[in-house]
Scaffold this active site. Structure first.
Site, PDB file in Angstrom:
ATOM      1  N   GLU A 157       0.840  -1.213   0.000  1.00  0.00           N
ATOM      2  CA  GLU A 157       0.000   0.000   0.000  1.00  0.00           C
ATOM      3  C   GLU A 157       0.867   1.253   0.000  1.00  0.00           C
ATOM      4  OE1 GLU A 157      -2.063  -0.493   3.700  1.00  0.00           O
ATOM      5  OE2 GLU A 157      -3.235  -2.209   3.031  1.00  0.00           O
ATOM      6  N   PRO A 158       1.689   1.455  -1.015  1.00  0.00           N
ATOM      7  CA  PRO A 158       2.563   2.627  -0.993  1.00  0.00           C
ATOM      8  C   PRO A 158       1.794   3.917  -1.263  1.00  0.00           C
ATOM      9  CG  PRO A 158       2.787   1.473  -3.079  1.00  0.00           C
ATOM     10  CD  PRO A 158       1.826   0.664  -2.247  1.00  0.00           C
ATOM     11  N   CYS A 163      -1.045  33.236  11.285  1.00  0.00           N
ATOM     12  CA  CYS A 163      -0.695  33.852  12.572  1.00  0.00           C
ATOM     13  C   CYS A 163      -0.274  32.822  13.599  1.00  0.00           C
ATOM     14  CB  CYS A 163      -1.882  34.653  13.071  1.00  0.00           C
ATOM     15  SG  CYS A 163      -2.426  35.814  11.829  1.00  0.00           S
ATOM     16  N   GLU A 164       0.790  32.121  13.341  1.00  0.00           N
ATOM     17  CA  GLU A 164       1.358  31.168  14.295  1.00  0.00           C
ATOM     18  C   GLU A 164       2.855  31.123  14.062  1.00  0.00           C
ATOM     19  OE1 GLU A 164      -0.296  27.627  15.468  1.00  0.00           O
ATOM     20  OE2 GLU A 164      -2.253  27.930  14.535  1.00  0.00           O
ATOM     21  N   TYR A 213       0.957  13.918   1.074  1.00  0.00           N
ATOM     22  CA  TYR A 213       0.574  14.533   2.337  1.00  0.00           C
ATOM     23  C   TYR A 213       0.784  16.046   2.315  1.00  0.00           C
ATOM     24  CZ  TYR A 213       0.825   9.595   3.473  1.00  0.00           C
ATOM     25  OH  TYR A 213       0.651   8.245   3.451  1.00  0.00           O
ATOM     26  N   ARG A 229       3.434   7.614  -0.142  1.00  0.00           N
ATOM     27  CA  ARG A 229       4.499   8.591  -0.307  1.00  0.00           C
ATOM     28  C   ARG A 229       5.518   8.205  -1.391  1.00  0.00           C
ATOM     29  NH1 ARG A 229       6.186  11.454   4.339  1.00  0.00           N
ATOM     30  NH2 ARG A 229       5.286   9.709   5.494  1.00  0.00           N
ATOM     31  N   TYR A 260       5.407  17.930  11.863  1.00  0.00           N
ATOM     32  CA  TYR A 260       6.438  16.913  12.176  1.00  0.00           C
ATOM     33  C   TYR A 260       7.842  17.498  12.203  1.00  0.00           C
ATOM     34  CZ  TYR A 260       2.643  14.190   9.967  1.00  0.00           C
ATOM     35  OH  TYR A 260       1.432  13.665   9.584  1.00  0.00           O
TER      36      TYR A 260
HETATM   37  N1  LLP Z   1      -1.476   1.885   4.535  1.00  0.00           N
HETATM   38  C1  LLP Z   1      -1.976   2.358   5.691  1.00  0.00           C
HETATM   39  C2  LLP Z   1      -2.904   1.512   6.453  1.00  0.00           C
HETATM   40  C3  LLP Z   1      -1.609   3.618   6.156  1.00  0.00           C
HETATM   41  O1  LLP Z   1      -2.095   4.076   7.304  1.00  0.00           O
HETATM   42  C4  LLP Z   1      -0.718   4.420   5.388  1.00  0.00           C
HETATM   43  C5  LLP Z   1      -0.321   5.753   5.839  1.00  0.00           C
HETATM   44  C6  LLP Z   1      -0.237   3.894   4.165  1.00  0.00           C
HETATM   45  C7  LLP Z   1      -0.629   2.618   3.778  1.00  0.00           C
HETATM   46  C8  LLP Z   1       0.685   4.661   3.268  1.00  0.00           C
HETATM   47  O2  LLP Z   1       1.908   4.908   3.868  1.00  0.00           O
HETATM   48  P1  LLP Z   1       3.094   5.570   3.005  1.00  0.00           P
HETATM   49  O3  LLP Z   1       3.516   4.575   1.944  1.00  0.00           O
HETATM   50  O4  LLP Z   1       2.589   6.809   2.418  1.00  0.00           O
HETATM   51  O5  LLP Z   1       4.161   5.807   4.013  1.00  0.00           O
HETATM   52  N2  LLP Z   1       0.899  12.498   7.190  1.00  0.00           N
HETATM   53  C9  LLP Z   1       2.143  11.768   7.389  1.00  0.00           C
HETATM   54  C10 LLP Z   1       2.034  10.345   6.927  1.00  0.00           C
HETATM   55  C11 LLP Z   1       0.890   9.600   7.553  1.00  0.00           C
HETATM   56  C12 LLP Z   1       0.781   8.203   7.024  1.00  0.00           C
HETATM   57  C13 LLP Z   1      -0.499   7.577   7.446  1.00  0.00           C
HETATM   58  N3  LLP Z   1      -0.699   6.252   6.962  1.00  0.00           N
HETATM   59  C14 LLP Z   1       3.272  12.522   6.715  1.00  0.00           C
HETATM   60  O6  LLP Z   1       3.033  13.587   6.140  1.00  0.00           O
HETATM   61  O7  LLP Z   1       4.430  12.105   6.807  1.00  0.00           O
END
Ligand code: LLP
Length: 418
Positions: A276-277, A345-346, A373, A279, A319
């Site tokens: 499930e990629p 304003c932060e 994101y 990012r 983050y």
């Molecule tokens: N599968 C599930 C169940 C997830 O919760 C997520 C991300 C993914 C797949 C995808 O993960 P990725 O391949 O994108 O790492 N907002 C944060 C990232 C939160 C990720 C939440 N879940 C950021 O900006 O770094």
């Protein structure tokens, strides 16, 4: 290879594929998200090639960037989807995605969302608690359907990433404790309208090392072998998303290395492999284009106040994430150390600290690695309309989301009667 192969300088001006970013700013204004279709497509192909002839399915994590055009490009490439809400399912269907290649994750699925997903015949529900399993069983019964289910296992593995995006530790809210999962699978008889078809985990995001993936994968394989010996027919293992990208000097494994490590981990079992990629597919295929509004020098600091803010790109504020900030037009002169900040304003509203840049008012900057994101976490804080989104394809620019208007923002609101 450059970290951003589709975003390169030609004659000192930054381009998206063949398009100078300046012309996008001129036509659509700033702030504006810019994506490269070629970058997205190339990354998807990298995943595909790494899987070679295996039985696999790539389920793009829609939350990373849910613009319909992006989902559509991926759907056309044969990609599946990982959703976490009824809204995301709606987007997938609208974009031409296949619900039968869609898995549904998340700890808090609502009854209506379950109904919607059952009606759409999705591939699998990644279930995160017994309470959720019971509700899904009831709803499927009422619809006279059988819900395909993977339990999302919490393998208690340290993914060594930012604590807010680490999800596979036993203290996290996600998944079913590893020690309890086997018992639930073996109680399948109690759930007449559930069919266990898979095993699932997702241990975190922006992982830059392989070992947490393989450690979690081995635990799942171990459990799967025990289930198979109890005659449970599980047809897929879903190892989630999480592969990190390079924002500055991180050295995440390449897509090939990552996929190969997963293939080896599950190699001994006869199962389809799902990932499930999010990012890693879209992160470096997008940037946020912004313009300096004021340059402000105080005795302490140099501030570049730009027209993008934490409401457009929250990652630095939330983050303390680093995004490279590049000048759209390279200039000669002496760089100063700038605090690149937005108008909100932060004090937490910043895009980058201590960036060495040569800047004037009205200069364009590109905040790199913003494809994932970025827009999907944006808000209207400070009543700021959300940015426009553009996808470049060769030398063509497509507007894929118009900039919001203030009237659109306030349209759902009503004043009390006089
Ligand atoms: N599968 C599930 C169940 C997830 O919760 C997520 C991300 C993914 C797949 C995808 O993960 P990725 O391949 O994108 O790492 N907002 C944060 C990232 C939160 C990720 C939440 N879940 C950021 O900006 O770094």
């Amino acid at each position: 290879m450059s970290a951003f192969p589709q975003f390169e300088y030609h004659q000192n001006t930054l381009h998206a594929e063949s398009v100078p970013l300046e012309s996008i700013a001129k036509k659509f204004g700033t702030p504006c998200y810019v994506y490269s279709r070629a970058a997205l497509t190339a990354t998807f192909h990298e995943f595909k090639q790494a899987f070679a002839d295996d039985d696999y399915l790539i389920c793009y994590a829609v939350k990373a960037n849910s613009n319909l055009a992006i989902l559509n490009v991926l759907a056309e490439l044969g990609c599946g989807f990982d959703i976490v809400s009824g809204g995301e399912l709606h987007r997938v269907i609208k974009a031409g995605g296949d619900p039968r290649k869609t898995v549904f994750s998340g700890v808090g699925k609502l009854a209506d969302e379950m109904r919607m997903a059952l009606a759409a015949d999705i591939l699998c529900f990644n279930v995160e608690s017994v309470a959720e399993l019971q509700l899904l069983n009831q709803i499927a019964a009422a619809m006279n359907k059988t819900a395909p289910v993977s339990l999302r296992i919490n393998p208690d593995v340290d993914s060594k990433t930012h604590p807010y995006i680490s999800t596979g530790l036993k203290e996290n809210k996600f998944g079913i404790p590893f020690a309890e999962a086997e018992q639930i699978y073996l109680s399948a008889d109690q759930f007449q309208h559930i069919q266990f078809t898979g095993l699932d985990c997702h241990i975190g995001s922006q992982l830059t090392e392989l070992s947490p993936f393989t450690e979690a994968g081995k635990k799942l394989v171990d459990l799967l072998q025990r289930l198979q010996s109890s005659n449970l027919r599980i047809s897929h293992v879903d190892l989630g998303g999480g592969l990190g990208i390079r924002y500055s000097n991180e050295t995440p494994p390449s897509i090939h290395t990552y996929v190969n490590a997963l293939r080896q981990t599950v190699g001994s079992i006869k199962c389809r492999l799902l990932i499930e990629p999010g990012r890693s597919l879209i992160g470096n295929a997008g940037l946020l284009l912004t313009r300096t509004v004021y340059i402000k020098h105080t005795p302490d600091r140099h501030f570049a106040i730009v027209d993008a803010a934490m409401n457009d790109l929250l990652r630095p504020s939330l983050y303390n994430a680093y995004h490279e900030i590049l000048p759209v037009n390279k200039k000669n002169g002496n760089p100063e150390k700038y605090q690149v900040v937005g108008p909100v304003c932060e004090t937490g509203d910043f895009l980058g600290h201590d960036r060495k840049l040569i800047l004037d008012t009205n200069d364009l900057l590109a905040v790199m690695s913003s494809g994932a994101y970025g827009m999907s976490m944006s808000s209207n804080y400070n009543t700021r309309p959300r940015a426009a989104e553009v996808m470049v394809d060769g030398n063509t620019i497509h507007l894929i989301r118009a900039r919001e208007t203030i009237d659109q923002l306030i349209a759902p609101e009503t004043i009390l009667p006089a």
